[in-house]
Scaffold this active site. Structure first.
Site, mmCIF file in Angstrom:
data_model
loop_
_atom_site.group_PDB
_atom_site.id
_atom_site.type_symbol
_atom_site.label_atom_id
_atom_site.label_comp_id
_atom_site.label_asym_id
_atom_site.label_seq_id
_atom_site.Cartn_x
_atom_site.Cartn_y
_atom_site.Cartn_z
ATOM 1 N N ARG A 39 -3.403 37.618 7.898
ATOM 2 C CA ARG A 39 -3.533 36.217 7.486
ATOM 3 C C ARG A 39 -2.716 35.931 6.220
ATOM 4 O O ARG A 39 -2.193 34.827 6.058
ATOM 5 C CB ARG A 39 -5.004 35.867 7.265
ATOM 6 C CG ARG A 39 -5.769 35.690 8.572
ATOM 7 C CD ARG A 39 -7.246 35.450 8.346
ATOM 8 N NE ARG A 39 -7.898 35.019 9.578
ATOM 9 C CZ ARG A 39 -9.209 34.969 9.752
ATOM 10 N NH1 ARG A 39 -10.012 35.334 8.763
ATOM 11 N NH2 ARG A 39 -9.720 34.554 10.891
ATOM 12 N N LYS A 207 -21.568 39.473 21.874
ATOM 13 C CA LYS A 207 -22.590 38.616 22.473
ATOM 14 C C LYS A 207 -22.036 37.557 23.415
ATOM 15 O O LYS A 207 -21.048 36.896 23.101
ATOM 16 C CB LYS A 207 -23.387 37.923 21.365
ATOM 17 C CG LYS A 207 -24.175 38.871 20.481
ATOM 18 C CD LYS A 207 -24.928 38.098 19.411
ATOM 19 C CE LYS A 207 -25.754 39.025 18.530
ATOM 20 N NZ LYS A 207 -26.465 38.278 17.467
ATOM 21 N N GLY A 365 -9.571 37.061 14.765
ATOM 22 C CA GLY A 365 -10.772 37.806 14.433
ATOM 23 C C GLY A 365 -10.677 39.285 14.756
ATOM 24 O O GLY A 365 -9.715 39.969 14.415
ATOM 25 N N GLY A 389 -12.768 31.736 15.355
ATOM 26 C CA GLY A 389 -13.750 30.685 15.612
ATOM 27 C C GLY A 389 -13.108 29.356 15.932
ATOM 28 O O GLY A 389 -13.538 28.638 16.840
#
Length: 408
Positions: A39, A207, A365, A389
């Site tokens: 980043r 998840k 991520g 996200g």
């Protein structure tokens, strides 16, 4: 309306002007060492353009999730030290965000110098739900730029947040879309507006619940959805299999069953692992073996076995789908890639992405960290997103505040 671009700002002229840039310096740390500077590297081109134009550049950024007060472990210092090493221009760090240090150093900035303000989340107003509180903080940030200031949003990883340094500041200063944000949006449009087919989506991570909305929105758009990571066990359970002590979200089983039924009718296909690497416990040195996905509890570890990676047959099958695709979006590792013994599935996906002729996007991520950790370079992929996200919310079809405010 469309956003004003960085090139438009440069054409207006920035020499001698204070330009506030929202950058994404939210990098992973090991103590005070940056473990993945992707980043930071991605933020450099826009800063360089402004420096070359003679701007006096202020950078706002966050790191981690501090509780609205200064915490040393969340200081931007390690990220700024790395930025200074990589940059071809002077970089300094203010001791605060809008306080005496920031005010003094911003006033002393010379043309072509960069001052990074300390973590914006050290001020509780940055993330406040109260519009007036965020506006007040944004006004203090804007005040640092003086009479002829401008704002550039180059932090794609934060555009899904209605925060003061992302949203409210753009309602105060003349605002422009940074090159990084513009590129990210163009890439995501390729994934959502008439993608070249076959279109394969690879979804991993821990998840199912983290990916519900994006899965929902991709049914009927993607041709094939490959499921790995911890979420695969909820898919296996939805198919009636026992999963031992593997990560399982029982409350999501009916949702997954609905997805599987709807996908077939919509022309999309879920591909679920046929074999799994099962371990005796969650540890790098745990005993482990490969078993059929339908027989997890028949491993040597019985019902206490825990699945930590997709198996080799699944990895090969997934790779075949990827190599035959024209568009691939990947978000989420296939297993616990941080442990060498359980990194092979993730490695196989990354390798396959480098071998396809199609357009490949690694969705930020953990996926971005995984490919770099496993020794791949950024230029082996079509695009590595800086915003996990934000990318997912875009693919869900949500309006992202940090983007919509730039279109005002």
């Amino acid at each position: 309306m469309t956003s004003h671009t960085l090139n438009e700002l440069l054409a207006e002229g920035v020499r001698g002007r204070h330009v506030l840039v929202r950058s994404d310096l939210n990098v992973p740390l090991d103590g005070s060492s940056v473990t993945d500077d992707g980043r930071i590297r991605a933020s450099l081109p826009v800063l360089q353009k402004l420096v070359d134009g003679g701007a006096r550049v202020l950078v706002s950024a966050h790191l981690g999730r501090p509780k609205g007060a200064p915490e040393e472990k969340y200081s931007l210092k390690p990220a700024v030290d790395r930025l200074a090493e990589l940059a071809g221009f002077p970089v300094s760090l203010a001791a605060d965000t809008v306080g005496a240090s920031a005010q003094d150093l911003s006033a002393k900035l010379a043309d072509g110098e960069v001052l990074v303000l300390e973590n914006v989340r050290f001020d509780p107003r940055e993330t406040s739900k109260d519009d007036a509180e965020r506006q007040a903080f944004a006004a203090e940030l804007a005040a640092l730029t003086g009479e002829n200031g401008a704002y550039v949003d180059d932090a794609f990883g934060a555009v899904h947040r209605k925060h003061a340094s992302v949203y409210d500041i753009a309602t105060i200063l003349p605002s422009y879309q940074g090159d990084l944000v513009r590129t990210e949006v163009e890439v995501l449009q390729k994934l959502t507006v008439s993608p070249e087919r076959p279109y394969v989506v690879v979804l991993g991570g821990s998840k199912v619940s983290d990916k519900l909305a994006v899965i929902d929105n991709l049914i009927g758009k993607a041709d094939t959805l490959l499921v790995g990571g911890g979420m695969l066990f909820t898919f296996l359970a939805a198919a009636g299999y026992k999963v031992g002590s593997s990560l399982l979200e029982e409350d999501q089983i009916p949702v997954v069953q609905d997805y599987l039924a709807r996908a077939e009718a919509a022309g999309s296909r879920f591909v679920v692992p046929t074999d799994v690497v099962v371990a005796s416990r969650f540890a790098a040195d745990a005993e482990h073996e490969v078993v059929p996905a339908s027989a997890i509890e028949e491993s040597a570890f019985g019902a206490s076995g825990i699945g930590l990676d997709i198996g080799p047959d699944t990895a090969a099958a997934f790779a075949e789908h990827i190599r035959g695709a024209k568009t691939v979006f990947w978000n989420g590792p296939m297993g616990v890639f941080e442990f060498e013994a359980f990194s092979q599935g993730t490695r196989a996906i990354a390798q396959a992405l480098t071998e396809t002729d199609g357009f490949t996007v690694v969705g930020g991520g953990d996926s971005a960290a995984a490919v770099r950790t496993l020794g791949f370079s950024d230029d082996q992929f079509g695009h590595i997103s800086t915003g996990g996200g934000a990318s997912l919310e875009y693919l869900e079809g949500k309006e992202l505040p940090g983007l919509s405010v730039l279109d005002r």
